[in-house]
Design a protein around this motif. Structure first.
Motif, PDB file in Angstrom:
ATOM      1  N   THR A  45      29.734  -6.084  93.432  1.00 24.16           N
ATOM      2  CA  THR A  45      29.483  -6.745  94.715  1.00 24.16           C
ATOM      3  C   THR A  45      29.880  -5.859  95.871  1.00 24.16           C
ATOM      4  N   ARG A  46      31.047  -5.181  95.706  1.00 17.46           N
ATOM      5  CA  ARG A  46      31.535  -4.340  96.796  1.00 17.46           C
ATOM      6  C   ARG A  46      30.626  -3.138  97.040  1.00 17.46           C
ATOM      7  N   ASN A  47      30.105  -2.547  95.978  1.00 13.54           N
ATOM      8  CA  ASN A  47      29.326  -1.311  96.113  1.00 13.54           C
ATOM      9  C   ASN A  47      27.813  -1.527  96.113  1.00 13.54           C
ATOM     10  N   LYS A  48      27.399  -2.795  95.970  1.00 14.78           N
ATOM     11  CA  LYS A  48      25.959  -3.051  95.876  1.00 14.78           C
ATOM     12  C   LYS A  48      25.221  -2.580  97.125  1.00 14.78           C
ATOM     13  N   ASN A  49      25.686  -2.981  98.296  1.00 13.39           N
ATOM     14  CA  ASN A  49      24.999  -2.602  99.532  1.00 13.39           C
ATOM     15  C   ASN A  49      24.980  -1.089  99.721  1.00 13.39           C
ATOM     16  N   PHE A  50      26.133  -0.447  99.432  1.00 17.74           N
ATOM     17  CA  PHE A  50      26.190   1.011  99.570  1.00 17.74           C
ATOM     18  C   PHE A  50      25.236   1.694  98.586  1.00 17.74           C
ATOM     19  N   PHE A  51      25.210   1.157  97.368  1.00 18.36           N
ATOM     20  CA  PHE A  51      24.347   1.762  96.351  1.00 18.36           C
ATOM     21  C   PHE A  51      22.870   1.634  96.734  1.00 18.36           C
ATOM     22  N   VAL A  52      22.484   0.432  97.201  1.00 18.62           N
ATOM     23  CA  VAL A  52      21.090   0.224  97.613  1.00 18.62           C
ATOM     24  C   VAL A  52      20.749   1.095  98.810  1.00 18.62           C
ATOM     25  N   ALA A  53      21.673   1.189  99.782  1.00 16.43           N
ATOM     26  CA  ALA A  53      21.422   2.031 100.956  1.00 16.43           C
ATOM     27  C   ALA A  53      21.308   3.501 100.573  1.00 16.43           C
ATOM     28  N   ALA A  54      22.160   3.934  99.625  1.00 15.76           N
ATOM     29  CA  ALA A  54      22.091   5.333  99.180  1.00 15.76           C
ATOM     30  C   ALA A  54      20.759   5.624  98.496  1.00 15.76           C
ATOM     31  N   LEU A  55      20.313   4.680  97.669  1.00 19.05           N
ATOM     32  CA  LEU A  55      19.022   4.871  97.014  1.00 19.05           C
ATOM     33  C   LEU A  55      17.889   4.916  98.035  1.00 19.05           C
TER      34      LEU A  55
END
Length: 441
Positions: A139-149
């Motif tokens: 949950t914590r890294n989901k937004n960062f991961f999607v933004a990085a992709l």
């Protein structure tokens, strides 16, 4: 090309990162399920061994949300993290001893919770066991991961667009140079050629093809200029002679024999008409004006043309039967007439015509017993308005276009006309034989 390539790569990247995200998510949830099943199994063993109440021990630190719920939906045992909380809002598993996993939101917990539930039969009856773990890292890294992709897709697409545009621009640089060189070529620069780039590829092949075309155009322009010069010279002479005759006659009209003047003018007019007629034929042949073709027997046609009028010397014809070609009959008549007239003009006592079939070709030979054509002049006799000294001496009214027209007619029918060795002049015509007619036609 850049837009298409960029769109294709962009779509592939979007599909790729979507599949990557789903794969990562699937891996995370598979691991959670494995650990959740182990955690709920530990609690289920306790339930099977007795009817637990109070606090449940935590074996896996991540799966710290434990509950045991009776058939009435009351929490009879829980871990410290779930003390005082109501039963989790999870449907009761339909099949006992079969763990069921789902994700839900638990009030008071910041992240979503992954819960594995199992229905277990204990000494006091059926109990529902829940083991939950907050999905904190995902949950914590989901937004960062999607933004990085997403950023990776945008950057990769932009890089591909730049690379493709640069590669295409570089590949087309020789084409731009050829375009500039072609734009600089004018009517007076027919000898110029475009630069052939390295290495050998489709662009260099294009440059060589352009140079071949420019060479052909140069040849056409040179021949056209020569033709115009020759025409102007040949037309100027009879016109000047005709004008001079009329001007002299008009100086002293009472002393002139006007019938003689008219006959002389008519002779010059006939010569002009002959030149213009020959020029029209040459123009049609050069322009490739289509003509209706039919099956023509060259042997029969040659015999008919030889016997059509009385000539200065006898003409012997030796023609085989069935020498059939697909040709324009009028053109063939003109060709044979030109060859016979040329042979008659130079013959001493005899003209001989032979027609035969050789190796799929119709071969017509027109030979005379005159002085012949010197080897160095055997190609020149086919030039426009070119007449040898003997020809000018024997016929001052000729146009010098007869053999030129004859060769052009032969070439327009896919054949050849050449001057060869012999006792006198020997002209050889070769044309493709016509295919045999289909049965029933």
């Amino acid at each position: 090309m850049t837009v298409v390539a960029t769109l294709i790569v962009g779509v592939l990247l979007v599909v790729g990162v979507t599949l990557l995200y789903q794969a990562v998510r699937h891996t995370v949830f598979e691991e959670l399920r494995t650990r959740g099943v182990l955690a709920v199994s530990d609690v289920s063993m306790i339930v099977r061994g007795g009817d637990p109440h109070g606090v449940l021990p935590v074996q896996d630190a991540d799966f710290s949300l434990l509950q045991v719920v009776d058939e009435r939906g009351r929490v009879i045992a829980s871990s410290d993290a779930m003390r005082g909380r109501p039963a989790l809002d999870v449907p009761v598993p339909a099949v006992p001893d079969r763990p069921v996993a789902r994700t839900l939101h638990v009030p008071g917990v910041a992240a979503d919770v992954y819960v594995v539930s199992e229905r277990v039969r204990g000494p006091a009856g059926l109990r529902t066991v829940h083991a939950g773990a907050p999905i904190t890292e995902l949950t914590r890294n989901k937004n960062f991961f999607v933004a990085a992709l997403a950023a990776a897709v945008l950057l990769a697409t932009a890089a591909v667009a730049w690379i493709v545009a640069t590669a295409v621009r570089r590949a087309l640089r020789p084409v731009r140079e050829m375009r500039g060189e072609l734009a600089d070529i004018t009517g007076g620069d027919t000898d110029r050629r475009v630069t052939v780039p390295d290495p050998v590829d489709e662009v260099s092949d294009l440059a060589r093809a352009v140079n071949v075309t420019l060479g052909r155009l140069e040849d056409v322009v040179v021949r056209q200029r020569g033709f115009v010069a020759d025409v102007s010279h040949e037309l100027r002479s009879p016109l000047a002679g005709l004008r001079a005759q009329l001007e002299v006659a008009l100086e002293h009209p009472e002393d002139e024999d006007w019938p003689s003047v008219a006959r002389a003018a008519l002779g010059e007019a006939d010569r002009l008409q002959g030149i213009v007629t020959d020029l029209l034929i040459l123009a049609k042949l050069s322009a490739g004006v289509p003509a209706e073709r039919e099956r023509v027997d060259l042997g029969t046609l040659a015999a008919a043309e030889a016997a059509r009028r009385v000539r200065r010397v006898p003409v012997e014809v030796e023609a085989a039967e069935g020498i059939v070609v697909l040709a324009d009959r009028d053109h063939m008549v003109r060709l044979l007439t030109n060859l016979l007239d040329n042979a008659e003009r130079h013959a001493a006592s005899l003209v001989r015509v032979t027609a035969a079939a050789e190796d799929g070709e119709a071969v017509v030979v027109v030979a005379d017993d005159g002085a012949g054509i010197p080897p160095e002049d055997r190609e020149r006799v086919f030039w426009r308005f070119h007449r040898l000294a003997e020809g000018r001496r024997r016929d001052r009214g000729g146009t010098g276009l007869g053999l030129t027209i004859s060769r052009d007619i032969a070439q327009s029918h896919g054949g050849t006309l050449v001057a060869a060795d012999g006792g006198g002049a020997r002209l050889i015509l070769r044309l493709p034989l016509a295919p045999a007619p289909e049965s029933g036609r």
